[in-house]
Design a protein around this motif. Structure first.
Motif, PDB file in Angstrom:
ATOM      1  N   GLU A   6       0.824  -1.205   0.000  1.00  0.00           N
ATOM      2  CA  GLU A   6       0.000   0.000   0.000  1.00  0.00           C
ATOM      3  C   GLU A   6       0.858   1.255   0.000  1.00  0.00           C
ATOM      4  OE1 GLU A   6      -2.066  -3.014   2.839  1.00  0.00           O
ATOM      5  OE2 GLU A   6      -0.035  -2.238   2.469  1.00  0.00           O
ATOM      6  N   SER A   7       0.318   2.312  -0.564  1.00  0.00           N
ATOM      7  CA  SER A   7       0.962   3.613  -0.526  1.00  0.00           C
ATOM      8  C   SER A   7      -0.110   4.687  -0.600  1.00  0.00           C
ATOM      9  CB  SER A   7       1.962   3.767  -1.672  1.00  0.00           C
ATOM     10  OG  SER A   7       1.308   3.644  -2.923  1.00  0.00           O
ATOM     11  N   ARG A  19      -5.702   9.399  -1.966  1.00  0.00           N
ATOM     12  CA  ARG A  19      -5.851   8.234  -2.839  1.00  0.00           C
ATOM     13  C   ARG A  19      -4.827   7.193  -2.427  1.00  0.00           C
ATOM     14  NH1 ARG A  19      -4.319   7.225  -9.152  1.00  0.00           N
ATOM     15  NH2 ARG A  19      -6.089   5.908  -9.725  1.00  0.00           N
ATOM     16  N   LEU A  20      -5.331   6.040  -2.010  1.00  0.00           N
ATOM     17  CA  LEU A  20      -4.458   4.931  -1.657  1.00  0.00           C
ATOM     18  C   LEU A  20      -4.295   4.016  -2.863  1.00  0.00           C
ATOM     19  CD1 LEU A  20      -5.808   3.936   1.874  1.00  0.00           C
ATOM     20  CD2 LEU A  20      -4.170   5.721   1.264  1.00  0.00           C
ATOM     21  N   SER A  21      -3.099   3.468  -2.990  1.00  0.00           N
ATOM     22  CA  SER A  21      -2.815   2.478  -4.026  1.00  0.00           C
ATOM     23  C   SER A  21      -2.297   1.214  -3.367  1.00  0.00           C
ATOM     24  CB  SER A  21      -1.770   3.009  -5.003  1.00  0.00           C
ATOM     25  OG  SER A  21      -2.214   4.178  -5.655  1.00  0.00           O
ATOM     26  N   CYS A  22      -2.510   0.109  -4.039  1.00  0.00           N
ATOM     27  CA  CYS A  22      -2.008  -1.185  -3.569  1.00  0.00           C
ATOM     28  C   CYS A  22      -1.432  -1.918  -4.778  1.00  0.00           C
ATOM     29  CB  CYS A  22      -3.119  -1.984  -2.927  1.00  0.00           C
ATOM     30  SG  CYS A  22      -2.689  -3.699  -2.518  1.00  0.00           S
ATOM     31  N   PHE A  37      -9.491  -2.701   3.833  1.00  0.00           N
ATOM     32  CA  PHE A  37      -9.904  -2.784   5.226  1.00  0.00           C
ATOM     33  C   PHE A  37      -9.222  -1.664   6.002  1.00  0.00           C
ATOM     34  CE2 PHE A  37     -12.022  -6.956   5.720  1.00  0.00           C
ATOM     35  CZ  PHE A  37     -11.817  -7.469   4.453  1.00  0.00           C
ATOM     36  N   ARG A  38      -9.771  -1.346   7.152  1.00  0.00           N
ATOM     37  CA  ARG A  38      -9.107  -0.402   8.037  1.00  0.00           C
ATOM     38  C   ARG A  38      -9.236  -0.898   9.473  1.00  0.00           C
ATOM     39  NH1 ARG A  38     -13.103   4.878   7.409  1.00  0.00           N
ATOM     40  NH2 ARG A  38     -14.895   4.057   8.598  1.00  0.00           N
ATOM     41  N   PHE A  95      -5.513  -1.290   5.023  1.00  0.00           N
ATOM     42  CA  PHE A  95      -4.878  -2.465   4.437  1.00  0.00           C
ATOM     43  C   PHE A  95      -5.600  -2.849   3.148  1.00  0.00           C
ATOM     44  CE2 PHE A  95      -2.515  -3.748   8.233  1.00  0.00           C
ATOM     45  CZ  PHE A  95      -3.238  -3.152   9.264  1.00  0.00           C
ATOM     46  N   CYS A  96      -4.828  -3.312   2.174  1.00  0.00           N
ATOM     47  CA  CYS A  96      -5.472  -3.981   1.055  1.00  0.00           C
ATOM     48  C   CYS A  96      -5.318  -5.488   1.254  1.00  0.00           C
ATOM     49  CB  CYS A  96      -4.899  -3.537  -0.286  1.00  0.00           C
ATOM     50  SG  CYS A  96      -3.207  -4.056  -0.612  1.00  0.00           S
ATOM     51  N   ALA A  97      -6.251  -6.220   0.695  1.00  0.00           N
ATOM     52  CA  ALA A  97      -6.277  -7.662   0.885  1.00  0.00           C
ATOM     53  C   ALA A  97      -6.823  -8.323  -0.360  1.00  0.00           C
ATOM     54  CB  ALA A  97      -7.116  -8.025   2.106  1.00  0.00           C
TER      55      ALA A  97
END
Length: 124
Positions: A6-7, A19-22, A37-38, A95-97
């Protein structure tokens, strides 16, 4: 080996956007439904958004509906979430999942691969 990175997290004022990226590697990205998720201090993981393999199916938690937009680029093996109108209660580690489920799901237990998380802090 599967890696989800993630970033895009950081500190933002209430009402702002992030804006989050994974970035995913080590898996056939298009074969996995994905989720964001958080987890806030003292709370359990909450699925805020999920997206099906093709991107045609999307889920949002009521707490973020109308403010967050999840998307994916299967050609770039990347998952995104655009977070608008941020509130202090959105402060958490995000978190990305990934899950091999055919259909998208907000079930924490269905996700087998997780990133390390990125902190989002929203100041009032």
């Amino acid at each position: 080996q599967v890696h989800l990175l993630e970033s895009g997290g950081g500190l933002v004022q209430a009402g702002g956007s992030l804006r989050l990226s994974c970035a995913a590697s080590g898996l056939t990205f298009s074969s996995y439904a994905m989720g964001w998720f958080r987890q806030a201090p003292g709370k359990e993981h909450e699925c805020v958004a999920a997206i099906s393999r093709s991107g045609g199916g999307i889920y949002y938690a009521d707490s973020v509906k109308g403010r967050f937009i999840i998307s994916r680029d299967n050609a770039k093996n990347t998952l995104y979430v655009q977070m608008n109108s941020l509130k202090p209660e959105d402060t958490a580690v995000y978190f990305c999942a990934a899950t091999p489920n055919f259909q998208l799901t907000n079930n924490y237990a269905a996700y087998g691969y997780w990133g390390q998380g990125t902190q989002v802090t929203v100041s009032s």
